[in-house]
Write a protein that holds these residues in place. Structure first.
Motif, short mmCIF file in Angstrom:
data_model
loop_
_atom_site.label_atom_id
_atom_site.label_comp_id
_atom_site.label_asym_id
_atom_site.label_seq_id
_atom_site.Cartn_x
_atom_site.Cartn_y
_atom_site.Cartn_z
N LYS A 117 50.87 -56.39 32.72
CA LYS A 117 50.30 -56.42 34.07
C LYS A 117 50.67 -55.15 34.85
N ALA A 118 51.90 -54.70 34.69
CA ALA A 118 52.35 -53.50 35.41
C ALA A 118 51.53 -52.29 34.97
N GLN A 119 51.27 -52.17 33.67
CA GLN A 119 50.49 -51.04 33.18
C GLN A 119 49.03 -51.13 33.59
N ALA A 157 50.07 -47.57 26.62
CA ALA A 157 50.62 -47.93 25.32
C ALA A 157 52.06 -48.41 25.48
N ILE A 158 52.35 -49.58 24.92
CA ILE A 158 53.70 -50.14 24.93
C ILE A 158 54.19 -50.20 23.49
N MET A 159 55.38 -49.68 23.24
CA MET A 159 55.94 -49.66 21.89
C MET A 159 56.92 -50.83 21.71
N LEU A 160 56.91 -51.40 20.49
CA LEU A 160 57.83 -52.48 20.14
C LEU A 160 58.70 -52.03 18.97
N THR A 161 59.97 -52.38 18.99
CA THR A 161 60.82 -52.08 17.84
C THR A 161 61.97 -53.08 17.78
N ARG A 209 47.92 -52.56 36.32
CA ARG A 209 47.87 -52.21 37.74
C ARG A 209 47.90 -50.70 37.91
N ARG A 210 48.74 -50.04 37.13
CA ARG A 210 48.89 -48.59 37.25
C ARG A 210 47.62 -47.86 36.85
N CYS A 211 46.99 -48.32 35.79
CA CYS A 211 45.86 -47.59 35.22
C CYS A 211 44.51 -48.07 35.71
N TYR A 212 44.38 -49.36 35.99
CA TYR A 212 43.06 -49.92 36.29
C TYR A 212 42.96 -50.63 37.63
N ASP A 213 43.96 -50.50 38.48
CA ASP A 213 43.96 -51.20 39.76
C ASP A 213 43.84 -52.70 39.56
N TYR A 214 44.50 -53.19 38.51
CA TYR A 214 44.51 -54.63 38.21
C TYR A 214 45.19 -55.38 39.35
N ALA A 215 44.54 -56.42 39.84
CA ALA A 215 45.13 -57.24 40.90
C ALA A 215 45.10 -58.70 40.46
N ASP A 251 53.91 -45.43 27.25
CA ASP A 251 54.12 -45.69 28.68
C ASP A 251 55.27 -46.65 28.92
N ASP A 252 55.62 -47.43 27.91
CA ASP A 252 56.70 -48.40 28.07
C ASP A 252 57.24 -48.73 26.69
N TYR A 253 58.37 -49.44 26.67
CA TYR A 253 59.10 -49.66 25.43
C TYR A 253 59.83 -50.99 25.51
N ILE A 254 59.65 -51.85 24.51
CA ILE A 254 60.30 -53.16 24.49
C ILE A 254 61.00 -53.35 23.16
N THR A 255 62.25 -53.81 23.21
CA THR A 255 63.03 -54.06 22.00
C THR A 255 62.88 -55.51 21.57
N LYS A 256 62.60 -55.72 20.28
CA LYS A 256 62.49 -57.07 19.71
C LYS A 256 63.88 -57.58 19.35
N PRO A 257 64.10 -58.90 19.42
CA PRO A 257 63.15 -59.94 19.85
C PRO A 257 62.92 -59.89 21.36
N TYR A 258 61.74 -60.28 21.78
CA TYR A 258 61.39 -60.19 23.19
C TYR A 258 60.92 -61.54 23.70
N ASN A 259 60.94 -61.67 25.01
CA ASN A 259 60.39 -62.85 25.68
C ASN A 259 58.92 -62.56 25.98
N PRO A 260 58.00 -63.39 25.49
CA PRO A 260 56.57 -63.13 25.74
C PRO A 260 56.23 -62.97 27.22
N MET A 261 56.96 -63.66 28.08
CA MET A 261 56.70 -63.54 29.52
C MET A 261 57.03 -62.14 30.01
N GLU A 262 58.06 -61.53 29.39
CA GLU A 262 58.40 -60.15 29.76
C GLU A 262 57.28 -59.21 29.32
N VAL A 263 56.75 -59.44 28.13
CA VAL A 263 55.65 -58.60 27.64
C VAL A 263 54.46 -58.71 28.58
#
Length: 230
Positions: free
Chosen positions: A114-116, A76-80, A118-124, A97-109
């Motif tokens: 992807k990081a989450q 779960a990633i929170m936005l505010t 990878r951590r949870c599902y072995d995403y490659a 699991d993570d936290y992003i402050t708005k306004p945000y860059n979609p590429m950062e999201v």
């Protein structure tokens, strides 16, 4: 594998912009403009990750996260729009699991998603070993011999693991009791249909939200069993 990302934000134009980026990454974005809709989509679509804006009508992001954490540990990633430390602390204490402050860059999201994953599902990214299979919030790692549901480990017997492996890597295909028996036992079918039925029942008890009304491992009357496509 197409990952489902549930994003809840009352600023729908931000979700539309984010959708362009998730599509490029071959992810499906499920969009909700309030907390109530977010919970409905969570229950019906079984996303792999949620992104929740804190300030939403109906139910705010904290309330939605509380409800989700009652039954799932998906990332779960929170936005505010606020940068207050209290919001971040409360979100993390509730299980974010993570936290992003708005306004945000979609590429950062996307990078955080992807990081989450990878951590949870072995995403490659662009490099699948073929040893990891997904269905809804269930992940089977053949090479490591483990299974998780919503990020939680599930203890399976060898036979249950092999039945699940066959079904999950052939989602949508129907297998007879005989085929399941032969694959799991590596032996000839002895007309013991009850044995497979017991294994199926035990497996459902571990992977279904409601084993009495299965939505993942389905019975096809007169034919056999199949794993639903997510």
């Amino acid at each position: 594998m197409e990952y489902k990302i549930l994003a809840a934000d009352d600023e729908i134009e931000l979700l539309n912009a984010l959708e362009l980026y998730t599509e490029r990454e071959q992810m499906k974005l499920l969009k909700a403009d309030n907390g109530v809709n977010a919970l409905e989509l969570f229950k019906s679509e079984h996303p792999h990750l949620v992104i929740l804006d804190i300030m939403m009508p109906g139910l705010d992001g904290f309330a939605v996260l509380r409800k989700i954490r009652e039954e799932s540990k998906i990332p779960a990633i929170m936005l505010t729009a606020r940068g207050e430390a209290y919001d971040k602390i409360l979100g993390l204490e509730l299980g974010a699991d993570d936290y992003i402050t708005k306004p945000y860059n979609p590429m950062e999201v996307i990078a955080r998603i992807k990081a989450q994953l990878r951590r949870c599902y072995d995403y490659a990214e662009g490099n699948s070993s073929g040893e990891i299979y997904h269905c809804f919030d269930i992940v089977l790692n053949k090479s490591e011999g483990n299974v998780t549901k919503g990020g939680h480990p599930i203890e399976l017997t060898k036979t249950e693991f092999l039945i699940l492996e066959l079904l999950i890597k052939n989602k949508g295909r129907i297998f007879t009791k005989q085929q399941l028996f032969q694959y799991a036992r590596e032996d000839n079918y002895l007309s013991d249909a009850n044995t497979i039925m017991v294994h199926i029942s035990n497996l459902r008890a571990k992977i279904e939200d409601n084993p009495k009304s299965p939505k993942i491992l389905r019975t096809i009357k007169g034919l056999g069993y199949k794993m639903e496509r997510d």
